[in-house]
Motif scaffolding. Structure first.
Motif, PDB file in Angstrom:
ATOM      1  N   VAL A 177      -5.821  -7.427  40.149  1.00 18.00           N
ATOM      2  CA  VAL A 177      -4.357  -7.429  40.196  1.00 18.00           C
ATOM      3  C   VAL A 177      -3.841  -8.729  39.591  1.00 18.00           C
ATOM      4  O   VAL A 177      -4.353  -9.813  39.897  1.00 18.00           O
ATOM      5  N   VAL A 210      -3.660  -3.544  37.794  1.00 14.43           N
ATOM      6  CA  VAL A 210      -2.306  -3.390  38.325  1.00 14.43           C
ATOM      7  C   VAL A 210      -1.587  -4.731  38.220  1.00 14.43           C
ATOM      8  O   VAL A 210      -2.196  -5.791  38.402  1.00 14.43           O
ATOM      9  N   VAL A 242       1.776  -7.030  39.675  1.00 20.53           N
ATOM     10  CA  VAL A 242       2.802  -7.183  40.711  1.00 20.53           C
ATOM     11  C   VAL A 242       3.788  -8.227  40.213  1.00 20.53           C
ATOM     12  O   VAL A 242       3.402  -9.350  39.885  1.00 20.53           O
ATOM     13  N   LYS A 285      -0.575   0.301  32.208  1.00 16.16           N
ATOM     14  CA  LYS A 285      -1.001  -0.064  33.560  1.00 16.16           C
ATOM     15  C   LYS A 285       0.211  -0.140  34.488  1.00 16.16           C
ATOM     16  O   LYS A 285       1.280  -0.593  34.086  1.00 16.16           O
ATOM     17  N   ILE A 314       4.118  -3.117  39.982  1.00 23.06           N
ATOM     18  CA  ILE A 314       4.819  -3.000  41.254  1.00 23.06           C
ATOM     19  C   ILE A 314       5.797  -4.161  41.377  1.00 23.06           C
ATOM     20  O   ILE A 314       5.420  -5.318  41.185  1.00 23.06           O
ATOM     21  N   CYS A 319       9.662  -1.063  36.544  1.00 22.58           N
ATOM     22  CA  CYS A 319       8.392  -1.012  37.269  1.00 22.58           C
ATOM     23  C   CYS A 319       8.130   0.401  37.781  1.00 22.58           C
ATOM     24  O   CYS A 319       9.029   1.234  37.858  1.00 22.58           O
ATOM     25  N   LEU A 352       0.943  -6.060  47.436  1.00 21.84           N
ATOM     26  CA  LEU A 352      -0.495  -6.233  47.221  1.00 21.84           C
ATOM     27  C   LEU A 352      -1.290  -5.123  47.899  1.00 21.84           C
ATOM     28  O   LEU A 352      -2.294  -4.648  47.356  1.00 21.84           O
ATOM     29  N   ALA A 383      -0.910  -2.202  45.686  1.00 21.88           N
ATOM     30  CA  ALA A 383      -1.739  -2.398  44.491  1.00 21.88           C
ATOM     31  C   ALA A 383      -3.194  -2.057  44.784  1.00 21.88           C
ATOM     32  O   ALA A 383      -3.882  -1.431  43.951  1.00 21.88           O
ATOM     33  N   ASP A 384      -3.689  -2.442  45.947  1.00 22.48           N
ATOM     34  CA  ASP A 384      -5.073  -2.123  46.308  1.00 22.48           C
ATOM     35  C   ASP A 384      -5.272  -0.623  46.464  1.00 22.48           C
ATOM     36  O   ASP A 384      -6.337  -0.087  46.116  1.00 22.48           O
ATOM     37  N   ARG A 432      -5.519   0.565  42.956  1.00 25.83           N
ATOM     38  CA  ARG A 432      -6.722   0.029  42.308  1.00 25.83           C
ATOM     39  C   ARG A 432      -8.003   0.704  42.803  1.00 25.83           C
ATOM     40  O   ARG A 432      -9.042   0.634  42.145  1.00 25.83           O
TER      41      ARG A 432
END
Length: 252
Positions: free
Chosen positions: A12, A49, A51, A91, A94, A112, A186, A189-190, A193
């Protein structure tokens, strides 16, 4: 001082607009630096990703109006405002929003793919009150994200919308307590991902390429983007991992 900060966190790229003394207003220098960060996200295969957030207590107040008379609108090539508003990225990005995301700052949020916002944040497009137009995606994207009459109210009255109300209308994926938008982003994002980068990127390309098309045309556009995914090692690994009841190990 760097006006855009970047930090890598396990696939990220966290990108922070760093002019907190002016609510992270976008001047030419910040626009160029954000464009560089976006290019890094897009071209580095280790990154999956992005952020985007703002330093201090606000996300972004939009174009730096003090710099406008000499610098003009801080667009970068065909990527538009700050190298992001009109970019065609593969990609996902966020937005992690605290405080104000207004004018060009809100247009960056609209560019976004996912939005996490503190419940004290707010959004607005006050361009008409400045004799300007929300031309970096605001007037185009907002009516597609909110009910038409609400979008027109924001665009024509310049009145802001609290994040909680935006969330009720589907404009925000997740509301958090103040100061927790980054943690929420985050976590999101995980969750993205964890899946095949090839499949995620192909899915985003399909959504971008088929928006507004009728079904017949959309399938014609989609198939050349989706069909190759089914022949990749990621497809083999994903289906095998499901059958074997284990986490998939993505190699591309």
């Amino acid at each position: 001082m760097d006006v855009v900060l970047t930090e890598r966190r396990a696939g990220v790229l966290v990108i922070t607009l760093n002019r907190p003394e002016v609510r992270n207003a976008i001047d030419r220098r910040l626009a160029t630096a954000l464009d560089d960060a976006v290019t890094t996200l897009e071209t580095d295969p280790a990154l999956q990703v992005g952020v985007l957030t703002g330093a201090g207590t606000h996300f972004c107040s939009g174009m730096d109006l003090k710099a406008f008379p000499t610098e003009g609108v801080p667009v970068v090539g065909d990527r538009g405002l700050a190298g992001l508003a009109r970019a065609r990225l593969t990609k996902p990005v966020i937005a992690a929003v605290e405080g104000a995301a207004v004018a060009g700052g809100f247009e960056l949020v609209l560019a976004c793919d996912l939005v996490v916002a503190a419940d004290t944040a707010f959004f607005g497009l006050p361009e008409v009150a400045r004799g300007l137009v929300a031309s970096q995606g605001g007037a185009i994207r907002l009516p597609a994200r909110l009910p038409y009459h609400l979008a027109m109210e924001m665009l024509l009255t310049a009145d802001p919308m609290p994040a909680a109300e935006a969330a009720r209308h589907g404009l925000v994926n997740q509301l958090t307590a103040p100061g927790k938008a980054m943690a929420g982003a985050l976590d999101l994002a995980d969750r993205v991902r964890a899946h095949s980068p090839l499949a995620v990127q192909a899915t985003k390309r399909i959504v971008q390429a088929t928006r507004g098309l009728d079904d017949t045309t959309a399938f014609t556009v989609q198939d050349p983007l989706s069909d190759p995914v089914f022949t990749t090692t990621s497809a083999t690994e994903g289906t095998r991992a499901f059958c074997e009841k284990r986490p998939a190990v993505w190699t591309g």
